[in-house]
Design a protein around this motif. Sequence first.
Motif, PDB file in Angstrom:
ATOM      1  N   ALA A  23      -4.419  -6.576 -45.379  1.00 43.83           N
ATOM      2  CA  ALA A  23      -4.761  -6.681 -43.962  1.00 43.83           C
ATOM      3  C   ALA A  23      -4.057  -5.581 -43.177  1.00 43.83           C
ATOM      4  N   LEU A  24      -3.029  -4.989 -43.746  1.00 48.43           N
ATOM      5  CA  LEU A  24      -2.190  -4.063 -42.978  1.00 48.43           C
ATOM      6  C   LEU A  24      -1.847  -2.793 -43.771  1.00 48.43           C
ATOM      7  N   PRO A  25      -2.837  -2.039 -44.231  1.00 51.94           N
ATOM      8  CA  PRO A  25      -2.499  -0.874 -45.068  1.00 51.94           C
ATOM      9  C   PRO A  25      -1.688   0.194 -44.333  1.00 51.94           C
ATOM     10  N   ALA A  26      -1.907   0.362 -43.044  1.00 50.22           N
ATOM     11  CA  ALA A  26      -1.136   1.384 -42.324  1.00 50.22           C
ATOM     12  C   ALA A  26       0.334   0.989 -42.260  1.00 50.22           C
ATOM     13  N   VAL A  27       0.575  -0.322 -42.238  1.00 49.97           N
ATOM     14  CA  VAL A  27       1.955  -0.814 -42.216  1.00 49.97           C
ATOM     15  C   VAL A  27       2.550  -0.721 -43.619  1.00 49.97           C
ATOM     16  N   CYS A  28       1.816  -1.248 -44.611  1.00 48.58           N
ATOM     17  CA  CYS A  28       2.355  -1.279 -45.973  1.00 48.58           C
ATOM     18  C   CYS A  28       2.563   0.135 -46.514  1.00 48.58           C
ATOM     19  N   GLY A  29       1.669   1.046 -46.174  1.00 45.66           N
ATOM     20  CA  GLY A  29       1.838   2.432 -46.602  1.00 45.66           C
ATOM     21  C   GLY A  29       3.161   2.992 -46.117  1.00 45.66           C
ATOM     22  N   ARG A  30       3.646   2.461 -45.006  1.00 46.44           N
ATOM     23  CA  ARG A  30       4.900   2.952 -44.431  1.00 46.44           C
ATOM     24  C   ARG A  30       6.132   2.204 -44.909  1.00 46.44           C
ATOM     25  N   VAL A  31       6.017   0.891 -45.133  1.00 51.03           N
ATOM     26  CA  VAL A  31       7.251   0.121 -45.366  1.00 51.03           C
ATOM     27  C   VAL A  31       7.399  -0.500 -46.750  1.00 51.03           C
TER      28      VAL A  31
ATOM     29  N   ALA B  77      -2.069 -11.739 -40.967  1.00 50.10           N
ATOM     30  CA  ALA B  77      -3.049 -11.623 -42.052  1.00 50.10           C
ATOM     31  C   ALA B  77      -3.883 -12.894 -42.166  1.00 50.10           C
ATOM     32  N   CYS B  78      -3.225 -14.029 -42.037  1.00 51.91           N
ATOM     33  CA  CYS B  78      -3.928 -15.301 -42.141  1.00 51.91           C
ATOM     34  C   CYS B  78      -4.908 -15.452 -40.968  1.00 51.91           C
ATOM     35  N   ALA B  79      -4.441 -15.105 -39.781  1.00 52.14           N
ATOM     36  CA  ALA B  79      -5.268 -15.226 -38.580  1.00 52.14           C
ATOM     37  C   ALA B  79      -6.530 -14.377 -38.719  1.00 52.14           C
ATOM     38  N   GLY B  80      -6.372 -13.155 -39.183  1.00 53.93           N
ATOM     39  CA  GLY B  80      -7.509 -12.237 -39.298  1.00 53.93           C
ATOM     40  C   GLY B  80      -8.572 -12.796 -40.234  1.00 53.93           C
ATOM     41  N   ASP B  81      -8.147 -13.258 -41.408  1.00 55.84           N
ATOM     42  CA  ASP B  81      -9.122 -13.763 -42.376  1.00 55.84           C
ATOM     43  C   ASP B  81      -9.829 -15.007 -41.865  1.00 55.84           C
ATOM     44  N   LEU B  82      -9.067 -15.906 -41.235  1.00 59.15           N
ATOM     45  CA  LEU B  82      -9.689 -17.144 -40.753  1.00 59.15           C
ATOM     46  C   LEU B  82     -10.683 -16.853 -39.627  1.00 59.15           C
ATOM     47  N   ALA B  83     -10.336 -15.907 -38.770  1.00 58.88           N
ATOM     48  CA  ALA B  83     -11.265 -15.567 -37.683  1.00 58.88           C
ATOM     49  C   ALA B  83     -12.562 -15.001 -38.259  1.00 58.88           C
ATOM     50  N   LYS B  84     -12.412 -14.163 -39.297  1.00 59.05           N
ATOM     51  CA  LYS B  84     -13.615 -13.603 -39.913  1.00 59.05           C
ATOM     52  C   LYS B  84     -14.467 -14.692 -40.551  1.00 59.05           C
ATOM     53  N   LEU B  85     -13.815 -15.770 -40.978  1.00 55.05           N
ATOM     54  CA  LEU B  85     -14.552 -16.873 -41.595  1.00 55.05           C
ATOM     55  C   LEU B  85     -15.121 -17.843 -40.548  1.00 55.05           C
ATOM     56  N   GLY B  86     -14.935 -17.500 -39.265  1.00 50.48           N
ATOM     57  CA  GLY B  86     -15.562 -18.301 -38.220  1.00 50.48           C
ATOM     58  C   GLY B  86     -14.667 -19.317 -37.536  1.00 50.48           C
ATOM     59  N   TYR B  87     -13.388 -19.379 -37.921  1.00 50.88           N
ATOM     60  CA  TYR B  87     -12.492 -20.375 -37.319  1.00 50.88           C
ATOM     61  C   TYR B  87     -12.025 -19.937 -35.935  1.00 50.88           C
ATOM     62  N   ASP B  88     -11.639 -20.933 -35.152  1.00 52.80           N
ATOM     63  CA  ASP B  88     -11.130 -20.700 -33.801  1.00 52.80           C
ATOM     64  C   ASP B  88      -9.597 -20.638 -33.908  1.00 52.80           C
ATOM     65  N   VAL B  89      -9.048 -19.417 -33.914  1.00 51.20           N
ATOM     66  CA  VAL B  89      -7.647 -19.229 -34.295  1.00 51.20           C
ATOM     67  C   VAL B  89      -6.745 -18.933 -33.095  1.00 51.20           C
ATOM     68  N   THR B  90      -5.616 -19.644 -33.036  1.00 52.51           N
ATOM     69  CA  THR B  90      -4.603 -19.362 -32.022  1.00 52.51           C
ATOM     70  C   THR B  90      -3.286 -19.058 -32.723  1.00 52.51           C
ATOM     71  N   VAL B  91      -2.647 -17.957 -32.334  1.00 53.90           N
ATOM     72  CA  VAL B  91      -1.353 -17.592 -32.917  1.00 53.90           C
ATOM     73  C   VAL B  91      -0.257 -17.881 -31.893  1.00 53.90           C
TER      74      VAL B  91
ATOM     75  N   MET C 175       2.121 -10.692 -46.193  1.00 54.08           N
ATOM     76  CA  MET C 175       0.711 -10.443 -45.888  1.00 54.08           C
ATOM     77  C   MET C 175      -0.171 -11.131 -46.928  1.00 54.08           C
ATOM     78  N   GLY C 176       0.171 -10.951 -48.205  1.00 55.77           N
ATOM     79  CA  GLY C 176      -0.624 -11.542 -49.283  1.00 55.77           C
ATOM     80  C   GLY C 176      -0.676 -13.064 -49.178  1.00 55.77           C
ATOM     81  N   ASP C 177       0.459 -13.683 -48.859  1.00 54.89           N
ATOM     82  CA  ASP C 177       0.493 -15.142 -48.690  1.00 54.89           C
ATOM     83  C   ASP C 177      -0.454 -15.569 -47.582  1.00 54.89           C
ATOM     84  N   GLY C 178      -0.445 -14.835 -46.498  1.00 52.55           N
ATOM     85  CA  GLY C 178      -1.294 -15.184 -45.355  1.00 52.55           C
ATOM     86  C   GLY C 178      -2.765 -15.171 -45.754  1.00 52.55           C
ATOM     87  N   ARG C 179      -3.138 -14.168 -46.527  1.00 52.67           N
ATOM     88  CA  ARG C 179      -4.545 -14.084 -46.950  1.00 52.67           C
ATOM     89  C   ARG C 179      -4.894 -15.225 -47.903  1.00 52.67           C
TER      90      ARG C 179
END
Lengths: 490, 271
Positions: A109-117, A182-196, A472-476
Amino acid sequence: MTKEEYKEIYNQEWRKEIRKSVSPKERMAIPRVVMPTVPVEERIHSQRIEVNKGLSLEAAQLEAKRCLDCADPGCMKGCPVGMHIPTFIKNLERGNLLEAAKTAKSISALPAVCGRVCPQEKQCEAQCIYHLKLNKPAVSIGNIERFIADWERESGNAIIPEITEKNGIKIAIIGSGPSGLACAGDLAKLGYDVTVFEALHEIGGVLKYGIPEFCLPNYVVDAEIDNLKALGIKFVPNFVVGVTATIDELREEGFKAFYVATGAGVPKFMNIPGENYNGILSANEYLMRINLMDADDENADTPILTGKNVVVVGGGNTAIDAVRAAKRLGAERSIIVYRRSMDEMPARLEEIHHSQDEGIEFYNLANPIEYLADETGRVNKVRVQMMELGEPDESGRRRPVAIEGNIEEIDCSVVVVAIGVDPNPIIPNSVEGLKTSDWGTIEVDDEKHSSVDDIFAGGDIVRGAATVILAMGDGREAAANIDKKFKSEK
Amino acid sequence: MNKIVSKEQLSSCVYKLEIEAPIVAKAQKPGNFVILRIKEKGERVPFTIVESNPSKGTISIVIRNMGVTRTKLCNLNVGDEIKDILGPLGRRSEISNKGTFLACGNGIRIAALLPIARAMKEAGNKVITIISAKTKDLLILEDEMREISDEIHVLTEDGTHGEKGNFTDPMRKVIEKENIDYCMTIGPVDMMRDCAKVTKEYNIPTRASLYSIMVDGTGMCGACRVSVNGRTKFTCVDGPEFDAHAIDFDGLLLRIDGYRNEESKKLQHLK
Ligand SMILES: Cc1cc2nc3c(=O)[nH]c(=O)nc-3n(C[C@H](O)[C@H](O)[C@H](O)COP(=O)(O)OP(=O)(O)OC[C@H]3O[C@@H](n4cnc5c(N)ncnc54)[C@H](O)[C@@H]3O)c2cc1C
Ligand code: FES
């Protein structure tokens, strides 16, 4: 991905062609790319200048050419989330950057972040054939990943994710670090109504309050958050779940499932004499003042402690980040005090190298045992017990053993303690029946499911202090399992 | 954004602000505090919630115009907005009928004592109050405290208001005369230390509500740490109230000045 599935991708026509287009010998003759950096004199006066400048397209493609596209790639096994590394590298080599970015994004979910850290030298790059068999430096996978993700962001060609039809099921994500995002992004794509929900005033967790901008600029994280907002995810800062409202109260408001990603943010102290003197603070406090409250800006309201000599205790990423921050605040000497030797330091290798370039001093095999202070209660010395390495411990690293009678003193007026963190106790303390381990992490099964039916958890609150990629992986994974739960209930 | 809906001047240097914060107002209990940040690039600073009005969705805080953020807050007016408010934080005060309750407040922190004393009164306790301050300008909320007290003593050190003298004198008299079951002390660190010394002599269970430097207010930085019974505690999540007989007040006294030099530089800049 199964071996067969990988074989299919591996044997696509374009892939075979690109493999054949350059001989392995030629590929192996290319030297590893050098990441261009901002010169030390320029960068050590600001917390906000990213040290790594990023690769040019030519440099990135040349580095991509080094990759031998192994049939059984070690790098993918070295990656905690099984990133399709050779596939994005070969797409880059053939000039299909969009496909390369899609490949990276399909796993992370975050390649620009993981590529850096990410600690690539311990993960993907450690399993690269160049490193393992050819006695040459590994393909620079992290820098390539970063290049591809940055290109996607900057090109205006951002990949627009497919969104399943909205299903109206309300899910609460607790904590806005990499795992929650990461979890929020995937759930939103699956149609869920997500609040962080996020306790702090900033969204991003450690990516914002901990990791400094010279490693990971805020705009990189903000771009990801903007993408998530565009998916319809709601962000509620200044909201401590368990305190501002309980999980029970959120259930009453209609939330059907919870993903707890509250991290391991409780700083450890050593409980040695003098540790509560002024001038001694946790790395979290030090970095939060800078990263979250702009203390490095003279016009900001937030005070920060500065001093001629700043000692940072610890050898992990947090310690290195703090000691480099101290240098940037103008310390004459910024000193790491670490109880093992250079070789055992858990910090990312690249950061250790950058810090050496910046003039950070390393006082290794030394363990603080007491602090001394002046008459105003401000620390002025740390007494350290000198150590030597003994037999390896459970972690495989050689255990530091005190050298009897060998005690030294270091003058200092600021000490930053960065010896580790504990899991955040707020959710475990506020939810009845939530099973935790003896050290306070939330216990989950293989599906990230906790002992409470509607609560899932992942990231540092489950693993203890770990890494961005694992969080990130856990969230997905949790998102997939939350979806499975609701699909099966239908 | 949280709008300021009313502003009241309690003395020449102390203000009370009522601020919109509906979620906090709903959840608030006596003893809770908030952390607020006025604007981007602002610092995060803790304030006790003095009152909350859940139906109106507001909370009230009391501020003395010293320090950078505090001075800036005092200069805000009705209609102005505060960027971030986080709360209600900290463990709530234990409210129950213990019998006779001695409430000792000093200076501007009388504001933090008021919600607890009021709740103790409502819980059926006999409330005896001693409020004191260096000088008249710092003695606030006297009428409100009087209203909920069965007996009240008011003092200033310089005699500009009420009796002249130190609060420990009436305190001893009250303790000699009454059977005190429980004491709460809220004020500057040295005042709480002195108060705890007296109740210790008489073996009266005593709680002190501490204030300290804070950043996150959720247990993630340790800026607010204090030694209690020889063990390090975080004021924001383990407190703000602790057993007054176990607190290392001398250590705390040093720690609350931890950023004094840095802050005074910023203050000069402000002026
Ligand atoms: C200074 C520093 C540098 C690091 N450098 C690296 C690195 O280079 N590479 C790497 O891989 N890893 C690094 N790490 C580790 C990495 O950042 C973490 O493993 C990762 O961020 C964990 O992600 P998370 O989502 O589980 O939790 P976090 O990122 O910790 O996020 C948790 C969030 O939850 C919020 N929260 C907590 N309780 C509540 C509640 N009750 N209600 C609402 N919100 C709540 C917190 O405020 C926080 O924002 C570093 C860590 C630090 C501190
Ligand atoms: S304010 Fe940060 S731990 Fe208490």
